[in-house]
Design a protein around this motif. Structure first.
Motif, mmCIF file in Angstrom:
data_model
loop_
_atom_site.group_PDB
_atom_site.id
_atom_site.type_symbol
_atom_site.label_atom_id
_atom_site.label_comp_id
_atom_site.label_asym_id
_atom_site.label_seq_id
_atom_site.Cartn_x
_atom_site.Cartn_y
_atom_site.Cartn_z
ATOM 1 N N PHE A 72 3.913 5.076 -4.701
ATOM 2 C CA PHE A 72 3.574 3.697 -4.370
ATOM 3 C C PHE A 72 4.840 2.912 -4.092
ATOM 4 O O PHE A 72 5.958 3.373 -4.382
ATOM 5 C CB PHE A 72 2.772 3.044 -5.512
ATOM 6 C CG PHE A 72 3.526 2.942 -6.813
ATOM 7 C CD1 PHE A 72 4.119 1.745 -7.200
ATOM 8 C CD2 PHE A 72 3.649 4.040 -7.650
ATOM 9 C CE1 PHE A 72 4.815 1.650 -8.386
ATOM 10 C CE2 PHE A 72 4.335 3.946 -8.851
ATOM 11 C CZ PHE A 72 4.924 2.756 -9.218
ATOM 12 N N THR A 73 4.683 1.714 -3.530
ATOM 13 C CA THR A 73 5.825 0.882 -3.171
ATOM 14 C C THR A 73 6.096 -0.161 -4.248
ATOM 15 O O THR A 73 5.263 -0.396 -5.137
ATOM 16 C CB THR A 73 5.588 0.168 -1.835
ATOM 17 O OG1 THR A 73 4.423 -0.670 -1.955
ATOM 18 C CG2 THR A 73 5.375 1.170 -0.713
ATOM 19 N N MET A 74 7.237 -0.823 -4.130
ATOM 20 C CA MET A 74 7.653 -1.800 -5.135
ATOM 21 C C MET A 74 6.656 -2.951 -5.240
ATOM 22 O O MET A 74 6.375 -3.434 -6.340
ATOM 23 C CB MET A 74 9.042 -2.334 -4.793
ATOM 24 C CG MET A 74 9.624 -3.279 -5.838
ATOM 25 S SD MET A 74 11.286 -3.853 -5.390
ATOM 26 C CE MET A 74 12.217 -2.337 -5.538
ATOM 27 N N ASN A 75 6.121 -3.391 -4.104
ATOM 28 C CA ASN A 75 5.198 -4.528 -4.159
ATOM 29 C C ASN A 75 3.829 -4.148 -4.737
ATOM 30 O O ASN A 75 2.973 -5.013 -4.922
ATOM 31 C CB ASN A 75 5.033 -5.171 -2.783
ATOM 32 C CG ASN A 75 4.529 -4.210 -1.730
ATOM 33 O OD1 ASN A 75 4.198 -3.067 -2.033
ATOM 34 N ND2 ASN A 75 4.468 -4.662 -0.491
ATOM 35 N N GLN A 76 3.601 -2.846 -4.993
ATOM 36 C CA GLN A 76 2.360 -2.405 -5.630
ATOM 37 C C GLN A 76 2.550 -2.132 -7.118
ATOM 38 O O GLN A 76 1.606 -1.751 -7.806
ATOM 39 C CB GLN A 76 1.836 -1.142 -4.931
ATOM 40 C CG GLN A 76 1.414 -1.368 -3.484
ATOM 41 C CD GLN A 76 1.044 -0.079 -2.786
ATOM 42 O OE1 GLN A 76 1.680 0.961 -2.991
ATOM 43 N NE2 GLN A 76 0.009 -0.125 -1.960
ATOM 44 N N TYR A 77 3.780 -2.332 -7.587
ATOM 45 C CA TYR A 77 4.130 -2.005 -8.974
ATOM 46 C C TYR A 77 3.243 -2.772 -9.957
ATOM 47 O O TYR A 77 2.621 -2.186 -10.856
ATOM 48 C CB TYR A 77 5.602 -2.355 -9.197
ATOM 49 C CG TYR A 77 6.245 -1.728 -10.409
ATOM 50 C CD1 TYR A 77 7.114 -0.649 -10.275
ATOM 51 C CD2 TYR A 77 6.014 -2.221 -11.689
ATOM 52 C CE1 TYR A 77 7.729 -0.071 -11.380
ATOM 53 C CE2 TYR A 77 6.618 -1.654 -12.797
ATOM 54 C CZ TYR A 77 7.478 -0.583 -12.630
ATOM 55 O OH TYR A 77 8.070 -0.029 -13.734
#
Length: 299
Positions: A263-268
């Motif tokens: 997953f990406t950082m903005n989905q953390y």
């Protein structure tokens, strides 16, 4: 493996451009100020200062040392390794010789002759910064092209081949530190030595940023008895797929399921909201991913 001429051309181009940038940084910023940053250039600067002979110039010594190390690599490490360093072995000494001409006061009105600049007091600081940045950029591009800058790395790999318990990075560090300490002894100038170390740190940071990258991708490993519900919400809300892996508890010996998701950082934050919503006691491990290739990710 299928031969891809476009890919090969790209790799060769990266290696050539990277080596030229490396040579430009060393010739214009490192050699004129006798900055010992380790590596072949540091050894050559020390030797030229020690011998102080018009025939033993830094440029010549760089060429000789580079080619000697290349042939040592060919003998002890094989032709495959030698081929990786061949481009840099040819381009680097030539680049040093060509770019060194730019530091002549009579060339381009002395534009690149920083030592005689009206701002000579801060010129050496600029040399430390820009030298480190250019060397780091050149090395990173060469690495991205699948090549190697050779140099003292060859000695490190030869030593590690004979002594398997030693890491190559440790040997390279020892060689570079030894060169810097030797430079301090030869020049007897603590300021120059510290500036050389500073430039080496800048080089390391630039290589780290360009070669390893600023990846904002993560990999999560989630162990929970409610893995199905968590998996469904991840697919519905994050639009990410997961892998369900069979594991066994090391202490309990019980069979369990583990979800693995990229997953990406903005989905953390959203991922942890999903996990806490379903099972606040779930065991979660997060790793930063250097690179992820495949559908849904940039190759």
């Amino acid at each position: 493996m299928t031969f891809n001429p476009h890919h090969q051309f790209k790799n060769i181009l990266l290696s050539v451009v990277g080596t030229l940038i490396l040579a430009f940084g060393v010739a214009l910023f490192i050699i004129p100020f006798d900055l010992i940053v380790g590596g072949v250039s540091g050894i050559a600067i020390i030797l030229s200062h020690h011998f102080q002979s018009p025939f033993m110039t830094t440029n010549l010594l760089i060429a000789v040392i580079t080619w000697v190390l290349f042939f040592l690599g060919l003998i002890f490490l094989g032709k495959d390794f030698a081929l990786k360093t061949l481009i840099s072995t040819i381009v680097y000494p030539l680049g040093i010789s060509v770019f060194s001409q730019l530091t002549d006061p009579d060339v381009m009105n002395g534009m690149f002759n920083l030592r005689s600049s009206a701002y000579s007091e801060i010129a050496i600081l600029l040399a430390v910064i820009f030298g480190g940045v250019l060397i780091g950029t050149g090395c990173a591009l060469t690495f991205l092209g699948g090549g190697s800058t050779g140099g003292v790395d060859v000695l490190a790999f030869i030593i590690c081949k004979k002594m398997h318990k030693i890491r190559s990075s440790t040997v390279i560090f020892i060689i570079d530190v030894s060169a810097i300490l030797l430079g301090f002894i030869v020049f007897n100038d603590l300021v120059i030595s510290l500036l050389g170390i500073s430039s080496a740190f800048i080089t390391a940071m630039v290589i780290d940023k360009l070669f390893l990258g600023e990846s904002n991708a993560f990999i999560a490993q989630i162990i929970s008895d409610h893995y199905r519900e968590i998996n469904q919400l991840i697919a519905a809300k994050l639009r990410r797929t997961t892998s369900i892996i069979d594991i066994e508890g090391g202490y309990s010996g019980k069979a369990k399921k583990m979800l693995m998701i990229s997953f990406t950082m903005n989905q953390y934050h959203d991922l942890f909201n999903i996990i806490n919503q379903i099972d606040s006691t779930a065991f979660v491990t997060i790793h930063r991913a250097h690179e992820i290739n495949g559908k849904g990710w940039t190759r």
